[in-house]
Design a protein around this motif. Structure first.
Motif, mmCIF file in Angstrom:
data_model
loop_
_atom_site.group_PDB
_atom_site.id
_atom_site.type_symbol
_atom_site.label_atom_id
_atom_site.label_comp_id
_atom_site.label_asym_id
_atom_site.label_seq_id
_atom_site.Cartn_x
_atom_site.Cartn_y
_atom_site.Cartn_z
ATOM 1 N N VAL A 24 0.838 -1.089 0.036
ATOM 2 C CA VAL A 24 0.042 0.093 -0.097
ATOM 3 C C VAL A 24 0.860 1.468 0.059
ATOM 4 O O VAL A 24 0.438 2.212 -0.450
ATOM 5 C CB VAL A 24 -0.811 -0.056 1.206
ATOM 6 C CG1 VAL A 24 -0.410 0.282 2.568
ATOM 7 C CG2 VAL A 24 -2.129 0.865 0.787
ATOM 8 N N THR A 36 -6.255 3.505 -3.399
ATOM 9 C CA THR A 36 -6.123 2.547 -2.033
ATOM 10 C C THR A 36 -5.992 3.213 -0.825
ATOM 11 O O THR A 36 -4.815 4.021 -0.723
ATOM 12 C CB THR A 36 -4.989 1.719 -2.643
ATOM 13 O OG1 THR A 36 -5.462 1.018 -3.920
ATOM 14 C CG2 THR A 36 -4.818 0.562 -1.737
ATOM 15 N N CYS A 48 -7.885 -1.057 2.192
ATOM 16 C CA CYS A 48 -6.409 -1.098 1.203
ATOM 17 C C CYS A 48 -6.569 -2.354 0.254
ATOM 18 O O CYS A 48 -5.594 -2.710 -0.408
ATOM 19 C CB CYS A 48 -5.250 -1.105 2.141
ATOM 20 S SG CYS A 48 -5.169 -2.711 3.026
ATOM 21 N N VAL A 50 -6.632 -4.717 -2.787
ATOM 22 C CA VAL A 50 -6.361 -4.727 -4.074
ATOM 23 C C VAL A 50 -6.528 -6.393 -4.556
ATOM 24 O O VAL A 50 -6.594 -6.944 -3.694
ATOM 25 C CB VAL A 50 -5.165 -3.998 -4.305
ATOM 26 C CG1 VAL A 50 -5.220 -2.619 -3.916
ATOM 27 C CG2 VAL A 50 -3.946 -4.744 -3.836
ATOM 28 N N THR A 74 -5.708 -1.842 -8.965
ATOM 29 C CA THR A 74 -6.234 -0.933 -7.942
ATOM 30 C C THR A 74 -7.636 -0.443 -8.136
ATOM 31 O O THR A 74 -7.961 -0.687 -9.541
ATOM 32 C CB THR A 74 -5.396 -0.093 -7.567
ATOM 33 O OG1 THR A 74 -5.158 0.802 -8.665
ATOM 34 C CG2 THR A 74 -3.609 -0.618 -7.416
#
Lengths: 163, 263
Positions: A24, A36, A48, A50, A74
């Motif tokens: 991140v 994110t 966060c 993804v 993302t």
């Protein structure tokens, strides 16, 4: 410093990172992809989230170097190049699946991962899949509704079914 | 989190060599270790990721009715690939943490950590599984050594786990809803020569076998046989989430449910 190369939303990106650099941090601080979010930084909240090689991952609990060579998607990679929202994003807009919006990137990534694994989830399956995504506004109802709609299922009966 | 050097070997031999230092620490999926390092409760000088070792991943039935799961196999992979061979184990894996945690966390990492509320230790102990390391094999009964304690030596790597397949089994988990760990989890496995019952989340010394229930269930595999037992005489975890006597009560309830649901 060691180098890491990722495919991020279809583009090869390289950076020098420390051992401790989290995915991140790499995405936000180095690649400037700030969609994110960092919510709790303790792998509880899912802001966060993804996709790493297609799988839902909490980017605050994965080391950048450990993912060298991975294919990362993302929230910035969800809409089309012309700005057309993905079906999940459009459903979140249509059904007001957000209040403050902070958890939304993670919710959208989780929802997209769910629908790729299970294209027609039940309400119970949606809620179970979102166990690792926390909405502090507690706006879960419309999030569930949006995901149900994104899967092409009717949402009119939802209020009665989960009351 | 303090900085560290990072290595990602491709073979068990390379990993073993990299771990041959006081500063080195093995890294599975990192779903426990990374949060621990963020809190500075651990600060290794070198992290050796085991997730790039292909020979440590996957679910493979053996010819003699056992199931071998690589140490670096994620919970999600166990949930998907063990379902046809050991449904109760796959079901346990499917309910660990949340989907994102299951995509990273590994069975070897969970067992090396031996959290007193983790799910996998109960399955390993109830199945009478064997922990396979880079240097030896350890029976489940000899492996778990108190809260967060194991028989592993420094630098020793769990390369896989070998599960005998029971005739029927089930795992019942009373979820602590905030952490999604087991407040109490009970794994019941019925083999042709008897029943094994392992309890996680409850014992003050971590996972344990409930031997009274094993004896009763080996004679009569029924919910009534469990209901007739006194709660286990084991020191229980007692915390803000549940008092010890409540956990002891839950052990009996969840054991009964596991017997009823076993298949």
């Amino acid at each position: 410093m060691p180098q890491v190369t990722l495919s991020v939303n279809g583009t090869q990106m390289t950076a020098e990172v420390e051992g401790r650099t989290l995915l991140v941090e790499l995405l936000r601080d180095r690649f400037r992809l700030t969609g994110t979010h960092i919510g709790c930084d303790t792998s509880q909240c899912g802001a966060c989230a993804v996709h790493v090689d297609g799988a839902l991952v909490k980017a605050c609990t994965a080391l950048a170097l450990d993912l060298d060579g991975a294919d990362v998607t993302t929230i910035e990679g969800m809409a089309g190049a012309d700005g057309t929202l993905s079906p999940v994003q459009q459903a979140f807009q249509d059904h007001h699946g957000l209040q403050c919006g902070f958890c939304t990137p993670g919710m959208v990534m989780a929802a997209a991962a769910l629908l790729s694994e299970n294209p027609k989830p039940t309400v119970a399956e949606i809620r179970e899949y979102l166990e690792g995504n926390i909405c502090r506004c507690t706006g879960y109802h419309n999030i569930v509704k949006a995901i149900l709609a994104a899967s092409g299922q009717p949402v009119d009966d939802l209020a009665a079914s989960v009351a | 989190m303090y900085d560290f050097d990072f290595a990602k070997p491709a073979t068990i031999a390379e990993a073993r060599a990299a771990l041959n230092s006081d500063e080195a620490q093995a890294l599975g999926g990192g779903q426990t270790l990374l949060p621990t390092m963020k809190q500075r409760l651990a600060a290794p000088g070198l992290l050796v990721s085991l997730t790039g070792i292909a020979e440590m991943k996957g679910v493979r039935p053996t010819g003699d009715g056992q199931l071998v799961i690589g140490g670096a196999t994620t919970h999600a992979m166990v949930a998907a690939e063990a379902a046809a061979h050991y449904p109760a184990l796959a079901d346990l894996a499917r309910r660990i943490g949340d989907p994102a945690v299951r995509n990273r966390g590994t069975i070897g990492g969970s067992l090396a950590n031996n959290d007193p509320s983790a799910c996998y230790p109960s399955a390993v102990l109830a199945s009478g599984a064997t922990i396979v390391t880079d240097s030896r094999e350890i029976a489940a009964d000899d492996y778990f050594d108190g809260m967060f304690g194991t028989a592993l030596e420094d630098g020793e790597i769990i390369t896989g786990v070998r599960f005998p397949l029971p005739r029927e089994a089930d795992y019942q988990k009373f979820v602590q809803p905030a952490s999604r760990f087991a407040l109490v989890g009970v794994f019941v496995a019925r083999f042709s020569d008897g029943v094994r019952v392992a309890v996680t989340g409850a014992g003050a010394q971590g996972v344990f076998r409930w031997t009274e229930a094993e004896a009763a269930l080996s004679a009569d595999f029924s919910r009534d046989a469990v209901a007739a037992l006194a709660v286990p005489d084991v020191e229980m975890i007692s915390d803000m989430h549940a008092a010890g006597d409540y956990r002891a009560h839950l052990v009996r309830v969840m054991t009964g449910r596991a017997v009823a649901a076993a298949r």
